[in-house]
Design a protein around this motif. Structure first.
Motif, PDB file in Angstrom:
ATOM      1  N   GLU A 172       0.850  -1.146   0.132  1.00 45.24           N
ATOM      2  CA  GLU A 172       0.128   0.035  -0.030  1.00 45.24           C
ATOM      3  C   GLU A 172       0.701   1.261   0.065  1.00 45.24           C
ATOM      4  N   ALA A 173       1.959   1.320   0.643  1.00 42.00           N
ATOM      5  CA  ALA A 173       2.784   2.249   0.964  1.00 42.00           C
ATOM      6  C   ALA A 173       3.553   2.511  -0.602  1.00 42.00           C
ATOM      7  N   ALA A 174       3.880   1.588  -1.300  1.00 42.64           N
ATOM      8  CA  ALA A 174       4.478   1.388  -2.435  1.00 42.64           C
ATOM      9  C   ALA A 174       3.630   2.261  -3.579  1.00 42.64           C
ATOM     10  N   VAL A 175       2.432   1.796  -3.395  1.00 49.50           N
ATOM     11  CA  VAL A 175       1.555   2.471  -4.290  1.00 49.50           C
ATOM     12  C   VAL A 175       1.367   4.218  -4.216  1.00 49.50           C
ATOM     13  N   ASP A 176       1.281   4.419  -2.783  1.00 55.00           N
ATOM     14  CA  ASP A 176       1.060   5.997  -2.642  1.00 55.00           C
ATOM     15  C   ASP A 176       2.526   6.647  -3.025  1.00 55.00           C
ATOM     16  N   GLN A 181       5.468  10.524  -6.388  1.00 57.46           N
ATOM     17  CA  GLN A 181       6.509  10.574  -7.152  1.00 57.46           C
ATOM     18  C   GLN A 181       6.162  10.853  -8.628  1.00 57.46           C
ATOM     19  N   LEU A 182       5.122  10.258  -9.188  1.00 59.29           N
ATOM     20  CA  LEU A 182       4.610  10.359 -10.576  1.00 59.29           C
ATOM     21  C   LEU A 182       4.057  11.856 -10.533  1.00 59.29           C
ATOM     22  N   ALA A 183       3.138  11.983  -9.677  1.00 62.84           N
ATOM     23  CA  ALA A 183       2.635  13.471  -9.560  1.00 62.84           C
ATOM     24  C   ALA A 183       3.505  14.514  -9.543  1.00 62.84           C
ATOM     25  N   SER A 184       4.608  14.172  -8.881  1.00 65.95           N
ATOM     26  CA  SER A 184       5.791  15.447  -8.753  1.00 65.95           C
ATOM     27  C   SER A 184       6.363  15.338 -10.179  1.00 65.95           C
ATOM     28  N   VAL A 185       6.627  14.339 -10.852  1.00 63.95           N
ATOM     29  CA  VAL A 185       7.143  14.394 -12.238  1.00 63.95           C
ATOM     30  C   VAL A 185       6.266  15.049 -13.191  1.00 63.95           C
ATOM     31  N   LEU A 186       5.094  14.586 -13.309  1.00 64.60           N
ATOM     32  CA  LEU A 186       4.107  15.317 -14.200  1.00 64.60           C
ATOM     33  C   LEU A 186       3.621  16.671 -14.016  1.00 64.60           C
ATOM     34  N   THR A 187       3.839  17.045 -12.871  1.00 65.11           N
ATOM     35  CA  THR A 187       3.195  18.365 -12.744  1.00 65.11           C
ATOM     36  C   THR A 187       4.618  19.455 -12.561  1.00 65.11           C
TER      37      THR A 187
END
Length: 189
Positions: A172-176, A181-187
């Motif tokens: 669960e923590a891995a998905v979070d 990380q993905l939100a950071s990269v994409l924004t």
């Protein structure tokens, strides 16, 4: 009439046995004897299809790499950001197939440090994956340095895979963490 033998299927069965041995006991435990016992065949049968341990290991590596690639190919998402997320999550041991394969992939990654024959296909696969990830990042967020971001995401997920395997990070923590990380990269481009 002689019995028809599917040699490719026999090789796959032996390759699967190699992967099970690696997952359970590590690369050092791979021997013709252990693989034969795991596959339920004679050592002669293993030697008939694989002349050396290196040949056996390379086949198992190609087998498991092909399975991972097939899972990637089966992922369908309605937009690039969701597709990118799904691919990153597929690299983690979050489902039965990935949990079975992750210890094997981790063992091959570690062995590639000292075995150039394993390092070469891993580098090529990594280069292809970075290019694909960079393309997906660009589709969501033009600008910035998508190749650097793709390399960072891939390195992040590789490390996270190991942390999940050893129980340091929960699934669960891995998905979070991937979402963060993905939100950071994409924004941030």
């Amino acid at each position: 009439m002689p019995k028809q033998v599917d040699h490719d299927e026999r090789r796959r069965q032996i390759g699967d046995a190699v992967c099970r041995v690696i997952a359970a006991r590590g690369l050092d435990a791979v021997s013709l004897r252990h693989v034969a016992a795991e596959a339920g065949v004679s050592m002669g049968r293993v030697q008939h299809y694989f002349a050396t341990k290196d040949e056996l290991l390379m086949f198992a590596f190609e087998l498991i790499s092909g399975r991972v690639a097939a899972r990637f190919g089966s992922i369908v998402a309605d937009d690039p950001a969701k597709h990118l997320r799904a691919i990153l999550l597929e690299l983690l041991p979050l489902n039965a197939a990935a949990r079975a394969e992750a210890p094997v992939l981790a063992a091959f990654l570690a062995q590639a440090v000292v075995e150039p024959r394993l390092g070469a296909p891993l580098r090529q696969g990594n280069t292809e994956m970075v290019a694909w990830l960079a393309g997906m990042i660009t589709a969501v967020r033009p600008g910035g340095d998508p190749e650097r971001d793709a390399m960072a995401l891939l390195a992040f997920v590789d490390g996270l895979m190991l942390q999940v395997l050893i129980g340091q990070v929960s699934q669960e923590a891995a998905v979070d963490l991937v979402d963060h990380q993905l939100a950071s990269v994409l924004t941030c481009g």
